[in-house]
Design an enzyme around this catalytic site. Structure first.
Site, mmCIF file in Angstrom:
data_model
loop_
_atom_site.group_PDB
_atom_site.id
_atom_site.type_symbol
_atom_site.label_atom_id
_atom_site.label_comp_id
_atom_site.label_asym_id
_atom_site.label_seq_id
_atom_site.Cartn_x
_atom_site.Cartn_y
_atom_site.Cartn_z
ATOM 1 N N GLY A 54 -40.430 7.991 4.011
ATOM 2 C CA GLY A 54 -41.233 6.797 3.746
ATOM 3 C C GLY A 54 -40.739 5.632 4.578
ATOM 4 O O GLY A 54 -40.008 5.844 5.548
ATOM 5 N N CYS A 81 -35.018 12.389 4.087
ATOM 6 C CA CYS A 81 -35.026 11.136 4.849
ATOM 7 C C CYS A 81 -35.028 9.925 3.908
ATOM 8 O O CYS A 81 -34.046 9.707 3.199
ATOM 9 C CB CYS A 81 -36.206 11.122 5.815
ATOM 10 S SG CYS A 81 -36.012 9.869 7.103
ATOM 11 N N TYR A 82 -36.108 9.172 3.837
ATOM 12 C CA TYR A 82 -36.139 8.044 2.899
ATOM 13 C C TYR A 82 -35.897 8.547 1.475
ATOM 14 O O TYR A 82 -35.226 7.886 0.674
ATOM 15 C CB TYR A 82 -37.499 7.336 2.993
ATOM 16 C CG TYR A 82 -37.663 6.213 1.984
ATOM 17 C CD1 TYR A 82 -37.152 4.948 2.227
ATOM 18 C CD2 TYR A 82 -38.319 6.442 0.770
ATOM 19 C CE1 TYR A 82 -37.287 3.934 1.291
ATOM 20 C CE2 TYR A 82 -38.465 5.432 -0.168
ATOM 21 C CZ TYR A 82 -37.944 4.181 0.094
ATOM 22 O OH TYR A 82 -38.079 3.182 -0.828
ATOM 23 N N HIS A 168 -35.096 16.062 8.808
ATOM 24 C CA HIS A 168 -36.390 16.589 8.339
ATOM 25 C C HIS A 168 -36.421 18.123 8.420
ATOM 26 O O HIS A 168 -36.667 18.669 9.484
ATOM 27 C CB HIS A 168 -37.527 16.009 9.193
ATOM 28 C CG HIS A 168 -37.792 14.576 8.895
ATOM 29 N ND1 HIS A 168 -38.661 14.174 7.919
ATOM 30 C CD2 HIS A 168 -37.270 13.444 9.426
ATOM 31 C CE1 HIS A 168 -38.686 12.852 7.869
ATOM 32 N NE2 HIS A 168 -37.842 12.383 8.768
ATOM 33 N N GLU A 170 -38.672 20.009 7.349
ATOM 34 C CA GLU A 170 -40.052 20.507 7.431
ATOM 35 C C GLU A 170 -40.574 20.611 8.860
ATOM 36 O O GLU A 170 -41.590 21.248 9.092
ATOM 37 C CB GLU A 170 -40.989 19.620 6.589
ATOM 38 C CG GLU A 170 -41.251 18.219 7.127
ATOM 39 C CD GLU A 170 -40.164 17.189 6.768
ATOM 40 O OE1 GLU A 170 -39.026 17.612 6.492
ATOM 41 O OE2 GLU A 170 -40.442 15.990 6.806
ATOM 42 N N GLY A 223 -72.770 24.265 7.511
ATOM 43 C CA GLY A 223 -72.484 25.332 8.467
ATOM 44 C C GLY A 223 -71.036 25.307 8.892
ATOM 45 O O GLY A 223 -70.552 26.208 9.553
ATOM 46 N N ASP A 226 -65.643 24.544 5.743
ATOM 47 C CA ASP A 226 -65.363 24.143 4.361
ATOM 48 C C ASP A 226 -66.568 24.340 3.441
ATOM 49 O O ASP A 226 -66.439 24.901 2.353
ATOM 50 C CB ASP A 226 -64.895 22.680 4.311
ATOM 51 C CG ASP A 226 -63.717 22.433 5.240
ATOM 52 O OD1 ASP A 226 -63.043 23.418 5.589
ATOM 53 O OD2 ASP A 226 -63.490 21.279 5.622
ATOM 54 N N LYS A 366 -56.461 23.513 5.448
ATOM 55 C CA LYS A 366 -57.475 24.189 6.264
ATOM 56 C C LYS A 366 -57.162 25.677 6.474
ATOM 57 O O LYS A 366 -58.052 26.522 6.345
ATOM 58 C CB LYS A 366 -57.559 23.488 7.628
ATOM 59 C CG LYS A 366 -58.750 23.886 8.455
ATOM 60 C CD LYS A 366 -59.972 23.151 7.982
ATOM 61 C CE LYS A 366 -61.177 23.397 8.827
ATOM 62 N NZ LYS A 366 -62.271 22.496 8.403
#
Ligand code: XMP
Length: 508
Positions: A54, A81-82, A168, A170, A223, A226, A366
């Protein structure tokens, strides 16, 4: 289902953290810090909590904070981190600007003994991005890793199971980041890897079968991936109570309208009403060349079409939308359920009143939506479809949109995609644009005067920024040769070598 809470303090990687956890088949949910409290956290039964990164300093008056009691709930915590600094601060530690200034980029991590670093070598590369660091550890904590610039690159209170990492884990630049997250999720929190798409489908189907019993549901099918996956999922739950309306505005790519109708309607057996509205869209677009005006007209016409159809459709109880997780989350704020169809298919008229909205994909990223689509039997070409703007080819015909120009563009675009696919190249988005520039050419012995077509291919992660794709010359040559030979009216082909920024992906 066991789940991890990703407590969002406004970091730019919060979605990535949740995705990494989910990649281990453990469900992770992002909740903005202002939207929850200790009571809700306990009630939700989380197996672990991750504090995200953050803003810069915990001492800033505007920086996000949380009830320190969260550290004593008996639920393991990992601060990143933060989030690491905040955990230290909440537990009584002291944070200060790093002595050697900010640290950005790769650093060598020296890891010590801790369950968090199980199967992580003593020396490895991690990725840092911070100005402050933990200067004085809170009681009960010890340092479990350091870098040259950061004496407390990781800390732990093994008794309370509270951990913090300044780097980090990730991001892929952190060599053993995945292992560290795995150690937290499985080693510390004791999660079981039981988040599977099949379970998601089964649970959703059961849920909507109950919740929507006896209700009629309307879904505006664009179309896109999603809305197609949402349609397939809801169809499995409520069958013929779902009605999908697909407005074919005549601005689709080659054969796309038929593919949607055939796949969703005929193959899956979903009740699809296709409204062929090409003529009315083209009539409204006649003589209009301003891009914003074109977008506006197309959006508005969608609403008019629905208005005209609403009587024939009868009363619909629910509106279904293909909203997905990234549409829902707004970093740190979190009350931003974006109405996706308004963005994508131009909205629905106010006269259509619904009892409620159903968003079956709102928890999924997604790639997870694509996986659900494949499991529900949607074909790969639909599930892996590249992004396509709501206003369709209307913004890829530069200047006035006419049927003749659309037909030329549709053919050229299909050839370019075919040649690119045939060569196995996979840009993230690739398409053709019909410019309104004409130029002189020669064919046989005759002078020609035809349109210039632009080919565009981009490589990108998030479409916010993009680089133009270095497509092999052979693809460009094959596409250019076929387009000028096979399509009457296009006499010149150029390749767009502009990145975003300064250009956008679309030309209009
Ligand atoms: P730009 O042109 O803004 O496009 O760089 C970024 C991405 O968004 C797509 N795009 C749209 N998608 N409705 C959509 O759903 C729209 O109106 C729209 N306009 C652009 C574009 O194709 C690219 O992937």
């Amino acid at each position: 289902m066991e789940k991890i809470l990703v407590l969002d303090f406004g970091g730019q990687y919060n979605q990535l953290i949740a995705r990494r956890v989910r990649a281990e088949n453990v469900f992770a949910e992002i909740v903005p810090y202002g939207k929850t409290d200790c009571e809700k956290i306990l009630a939700a039964g989380y197996k672990g909590i991750i504090f995200t990164g953050g803003p810069n300093s915990v001492y800033d008056t505007a920086s996000p904070h949380f009830d320190p009691a969260v550290l004593g709930l008996g639920i393991p915590v990992l601060g990143i981190c933060y989030g690491h600094q905040l955990a230290a601060y909440m537990a009584g530690g002291v944070i200060a600007p790093a002595e050697n200034g900010s640290e950005y980029g790769k650093a060598e991590l020296t890891a010590g003994e801790s369950v968090l670093f199980r199967d992580v070598p003593q020396k490895s590369v991690c990725w840092m991005s911070h100005t402050d660091c933990v200067k004085e550890l809170p009681d009960g904590f010890s340092v479990i890793a350091r870098t040259d610039n950061c004496p407390c690159a990781a800390m732990a209170d093994e008794k309370r199971r509270v951990y913090g990492v300044q780097f980090h884990p990730e991001v892929t630049h952190t060599e053993y980041g995945r292992q560290i997250l795995r150690n937290f999720v499985f080693g510390v929190c004791g999660c079981k890897p039981d988040w599977k798409m099949d379970d998601f489908i089964e649970t959703s189907v059961e849920k909507y079968r109950k919740e929507l019993a006896g209700k009629r549901v309307l879904l505006a099918l664009s179309g896109g991936v999603d809305s197609s996956v949402a349609a397939a999922l809801l169809h499995r739950a409520i069958g013929s109570s779902l009605t999908c309306v697909f407005v074919d505005h005549g601005l689709m790519r080659k054969d796309e309208g038929d593919i949607i109708e055939n796949v969703i309607g005929k193959k899956l057996g979903v009740n699809v009403i296709r409204i062929n509205a090409e003529e009315r869209f083209l009539a409204r677009l006649k003589g209009v060349s301003d891009p914003e005006r074109k977008r506006h007209i197309i959006g508005e016409e969608f609403i008019r079409v629905f208005e005209d159809e609403s009587e024939a459709l009868g009363k619909m109880d629910y509106l279904a939308q293909g909203t997905i997780y990234p549409d829902v989350i707004e970093s740190g704020k979190g009350d931003s359920a974006v109405i996706k169809s308004h963005h994508n298919v131009g909205g629905l008229p106010d006269v259509m009143k619904f009892e409620g909205i159903v968003e079956p994909l709102r928890e999924l990223f997604k790639d997870e939506v694509r996986e659900v689509g494949e499991k529900l039997g949607l074909p790969r070409e639909l599930v892996w479809r590249q992004p396509f703007p709501g206003p369709g080819l209307g913004v890829r015909v530069i200047g006035e949109v006419t049927k003749e120009k659309l037909d030329m563009l549709r053919e050229a675009d299909a050839i370019f995609r075919e040649e690119t696919d045939k060569a196995g190249a996979a840009p993230n988005q690739y398409f053709a644009v019909l410019t309104d520039t004409r130029s002189v050419g020669v064919m046989g012995d005759a002078r020609t005067y035809g349109y210039t077509l632009a080919l565009r291919a981009v490589t990108t992660d998030d479409f916010m920024t993009a680089t133009w794709t270095r497509l092999p010359y052979e693809i460009l040559e094959a596409a250019s040769g076929r387009i000028t030979n096979e399509i009457k009216g296009i006499t010149r082909v150029v390749y767009d070598i502009t990145s975003k920024p300064p250009a956008t992906v679309e030309w209009e």
